[in-house]
Design an enzyme around this catalytic site. Structure first.
Site, short mmCIF file in Angstrom:
data_model
loop_
_atom_site.label_atom_id
_atom_site.label_comp_id
_atom_site.label_asym_id
_atom_site.label_seq_id
_atom_site.Cartn_x
_atom_site.Cartn_y
_atom_site.Cartn_z
N ARG A 1 43.54 0.46 -58.88
CA ARG A 1 42.35 -0.33 -59.17
C ARG A 1 42.56 -1.77 -58.71
O ARG A 1 41.65 -2.38 -58.15
CB ARG A 1 42.08 -0.28 -60.67
CG ARG A 1 40.79 -0.93 -61.12
CD ARG A 1 40.79 -0.78 -62.63
NE ARG A 1 39.66 -1.31 -63.34
CZ ARG A 1 39.30 -2.56 -63.39
NH1 ARG A 1 39.93 -3.47 -62.68
NH2 ARG A 1 38.28 -2.94 -64.14
N ARG B 1 38.01 11.47 -69.02
CA ARG B 1 38.58 10.20 -68.53
C ARG B 1 40.07 10.33 -68.19
O ARG B 1 40.83 9.37 -68.38
CB ARG B 1 38.42 9.09 -69.56
CG ARG B 1 37.01 8.63 -69.79
CD ARG B 1 36.64 7.49 -68.84
NE ARG B 1 35.23 7.18 -68.97
CZ ARG B 1 34.73 6.21 -69.73
NH1 ARG B 1 35.53 5.43 -70.40
NH2 ARG B 1 33.44 6.01 -69.78
N ARG C 1 42.66 4.00 -67.35
CA ARG C 1 43.58 2.87 -67.54
C ARG C 1 44.84 3.15 -68.34
O ARG C 1 45.73 2.31 -68.36
CB ARG C 1 42.82 1.72 -68.21
CG ARG C 1 41.95 0.96 -67.26
CD ARG C 1 41.02 0.05 -68.02
NE ARG C 1 40.14 0.85 -68.86
CZ ARG C 1 39.21 0.35 -69.66
NH1 ARG C 1 39.06 -0.95 -69.76
NH2 ARG C 1 38.43 1.14 -70.37
N ASP D 1 31.38 7.03 -61.80
CA ASP D 1 30.82 6.61 -63.09
C ASP D 1 29.39 7.12 -63.19
O ASP D 1 28.73 7.31 -62.17
CB ASP D 1 30.85 5.09 -63.25
CG ASP D 1 30.76 4.71 -64.71
OD1 ASP D 1 31.78 4.75 -65.40
OD2 ASP D 1 29.63 4.44 -65.18
N TYR E 1 21.17 2.91 -70.95
CA TYR E 1 21.83 1.81 -70.24
C TYR E 1 20.83 1.00 -69.41
O TYR E 1 20.94 -0.22 -69.32
CB TYR E 1 22.94 2.34 -69.32
CG TYR E 1 24.21 2.69 -70.06
CD1 TYR E 1 25.12 1.70 -70.42
CD2 TYR E 1 24.49 4.00 -70.41
CE1 TYR E 1 26.28 2.01 -71.10
CE2 TYR E 1 25.66 4.33 -71.10
CZ TYR E 1 26.55 3.33 -71.44
OH TYR E 1 27.69 3.63 -72.12
O1 CP3 Z 1 36.86 11.48 -66.58
C1 CP3 Z 1 37.29 10.98 -65.52
O2 CP3 Z 1 38.51 10.79 -65.29
C2 CP3 Z 1 36.29 10.67 -64.42
C3 CP3 Z 1 35.81 9.36 -64.40
C4 CP3 Z 1 34.72 8.86 -65.32
C5 CP3 Z 1 34.58 7.48 -65.59
N1 CP3 Z 1 33.43 7.29 -66.30
C6 CP3 Z 1 35.50 6.44 -65.12
C7 CP3 Z 1 35.53 5.14 -65.81
C8 CP3 Z 1 33.67 9.51 -65.98
C9 CP3 Z 1 33.38 11.01 -66.09
C10 CP3 Z 1 32.85 8.50 -66.58
C11 CP3 Z 1 31.60 8.79 -67.30
C12 CP3 Z 1 30.96 7.73 -68.07
N2 CP3 Z 1 30.83 6.41 -67.74
C13 CP3 Z 1 30.27 7.95 -69.28
C14 CP3 Z 1 30.08 9.29 -69.93
C15 CP3 Z 1 31.24 9.69 -70.73
C16 CP3 Z 1 31.42 8.89 -71.96
O3 CP3 Z 1 32.43 8.15 -72.01
O4 CP3 Z 1 30.60 9.00 -72.88
C17 CP3 Z 1 29.76 6.70 -69.70
C18 CP3 Z 1 28.96 6.44 -70.97
C19 CP3 Z 1 30.12 5.74 -68.72
C20 CP3 Z 1 29.76 4.30 -68.71
C21 CP3 Z 1 30.98 3.46 -68.73
N3 CP3 Z 1 31.84 3.31 -67.66
C22 CP3 Z 1 31.48 2.71 -69.82
C23 CP3 Z 1 30.82 2.60 -71.19
C24 CP3 Z 1 32.66 2.08 -69.37
C25 CP3 Z 1 33.53 1.11 -70.13
C26 CP3 Z 1 34.37 1.88 -71.06
C27 CP3 Z 1 35.75 1.38 -71.14
O5 CP3 Z 1 36.62 2.24 -71.40
O6 CP3 Z 1 35.98 0.17 -70.95
C28 CP3 Z 1 32.88 2.49 -68.04
C29 CP3 Z 1 34.01 2.11 -67.19
C30 CP3 Z 1 34.90 3.21 -66.73
N4 CP3 Z 1 34.46 4.39 -66.18
C31 CP3 Z 1 36.33 3.19 -66.72
C32 CP3 Z 1 36.72 4.40 -66.12
C33 CP3 Z 1 38.12 4.84 -65.80
C34 CP3 Z 1 37.22 2.04 -67.16
C35 CP3 Z 1 37.09 1.08 -66.01
C36 CP3 Z 1 38.25 0.20 -65.70
O7 CP3 Z 1 38.35 -0.88 -66.31
O8 CP3 Z 1 39.01 0.52 -64.76
#
Ligand code: CP3
Length: 355
Positions: free
Chosen positions: A40, A27, A31, A77, A154
């Site tokens: 964003r 990640r 944020r 994502d 999910y």
């Molecule tokens: O790593 C990176 O920089 C690449 C981007 C990336 C995101 N999601 C961006 C994101 C990657 C590789 C993911 C994978 C992802 N997404 C996973 C597997 C990794 C892990 O965390 O176990 C999962 C389970 C998801 C599903 C997901 N997407 C969740 C549960 C959430 C909310 C989590 C949170 O932090 O609020 C997201 C949203 C998300 N995906 C964000 C980002 C940067 C935050 C979104 C935002 O508000 O801008």
């Protein structure tokens, strides 16, 4: 084949000695970076950002401009696949990603499309193409997907729930139903990963974020075997035959031997696994990626360096470690602390690489 200038991570994945331990951060585009929040906001929403190749490539590059990272990971994502298969993905700021109409029965699964997932996710390929241009062959780019099991959780639960009772019950009550969903996902994920490699991804990572919910037998049946099938599909395709693959099961620390036999090139470790134990278990024929507790980044300069040193010491002499967190960096981390961590890993790890 590749003319990438900084190949440290590719070298570690291929078993070639390196001068210091390479590092990237789960990640890393997210944020905790003010510039991410600005882009964003410009995109309108999280999903708009995912679907805009230009802006997605911009946020992919943001952490690279700030830190001495050895790889970029494409901003997207894991839940774009269920979206492309017909479950409309939604996102709310305080809730995260969710599906309004999760899967309830076999008819819901039958109505999911596993055809042309790659063309529906063309925007990810475009983001990869833009990003490769911006990276200018300085460092490799990682493409990724969720695992079939993690996507199923999910798709059935609708979002990350507390107990995951619905999907965990299906494992016991209606395993054939889960098998059907898994098979559709194996097909879609395979196509999607090949598409990412074709567009320019140099490494592929499979996130099995919820594999740790399962007992051993069900982990093997419903998570590891489907991931193995994907890897074997990728090995049969001329585009992905030799691409390095990283497999990350959160909570997978007691299955390292089984994971090592999946055909992946590296195992991602969460922070609950001791890295020296992991290395003793799987040996040096496979690389390890991880595994600092993301919360270590909320410490002081001294405690951050100390925590990172312990992981590097734990791995010891050798060339098959990619430093990372054991899970994603959270939004409250001070970016300065991440800089301290990355610079320290580079400096401190040199002593373990003097052949
Ligand atoms: O790593 C990176 O920089 C690449 C981007 C990336 C995101 N999601 C961006 C994101 C990657 C590789 C993911 C994978 C992802 N997404 C996973 C597997 C990794 C892990 O965390 O176990 C999962 C389970 C998801 C599903 C997901 N997407 C969740 C549960 C959430 C909310 C989590 C949170 O932090 O609020 C997201 C949203 C998300 N995906 C964000 C980002 C940067 C935050 C979104 C935002 O508000 O801008």
């Amino acid at each position: 084949m590749s003319s990438i200038k900084n190949k440290r991570i590719l070298d570690v994945l291929n078993g070639v000695p390196v001068d210091k331990t390479p590092v990237w951060i789960m990640r890393q585009a997210g944020r905790y970076l003010p510039e991410y929040k600005a882009t964003r906001a410009q995109a309108g929403s999280f999903l708009d950002l995912c679907q805009s190749p230009e802006l997605a490539s911009e946020v992919t590059i943001q952490p690279i401009k700030r830190f001495d990272l050895d790889a970029a990971i494409i901003f997207s994502d894991i839940l774009t696949i269920p979206d492309a298969m017909g479950l409309e993905l939604k996102f709310e700021d305080n809730r995260g990603p969710y599906f309004d109409n999760p899967i309830d029965d076999i008819d819901d699964i039958k109505s999911l499309s596993d055809k042309n997932t790659d063309s529906k996710l063309e925007y990810v390929a475009e983001a990869i193409i833009h990003t490769k241009e911006k990276l200018n062959n300085e460092i490799p780019l990682i493409g990724f997907s969720g695992s079939p099991w993690t996507l199923s959780t999910y798709m059935v639960e609708g979002s990350a729930t507390k107990e995951f009772r619905k999907i965990r019950s299906i494992v016991f009550k209606e395993p054939e139903m889960l098998d059907l969903l898994t098979q559709k996902l194996v097909k879609s994920i395979t196509e999607y990963l090949i598409m990412q490699a074709k567009a320019g991804a140099d490494i592929l990572m499979i996130f099995d974020s919820w594999g740790g919910l399962l007992n051993t037998q069900n982990y093997v049946n419903f998570s590891l075997n489907p991931m193995k099938e994907i890897i074997s599909n990728l090995r049969k395709n001329s585009i992905t035959r030799n691409i390095p693959i990283v497999l990350f099961t959160k909570g997978g620390g007691s299955w390292l031997n089984q994971i090592a036999e999946s055909g992946c090139n590296a195992i991602g470790l969460d922070w609950t696994t001791d890295i020296s134990m992991a290395r003793n278990t799987v040996g040096d024929n496979i690389a390890l990626q991880g595994n600092l507790d993301p919360c270590a980044l909320h410490g002081t300069e001294e405690s951050i360096k100390d925590a990172a040193s312990k992981i590097i010491d734990g791995y010891g002499f050798g060339h098959r470690h990619i430093f990372n967190l054991g899970h994603g960096i959270d939004q409250y981390v001070d970016p300065e602390n991440l800089g301290i961590l990355i610079d320290h890993v580079k400096e401190y790890s040199k002593k373990y690489h003097q052949n």
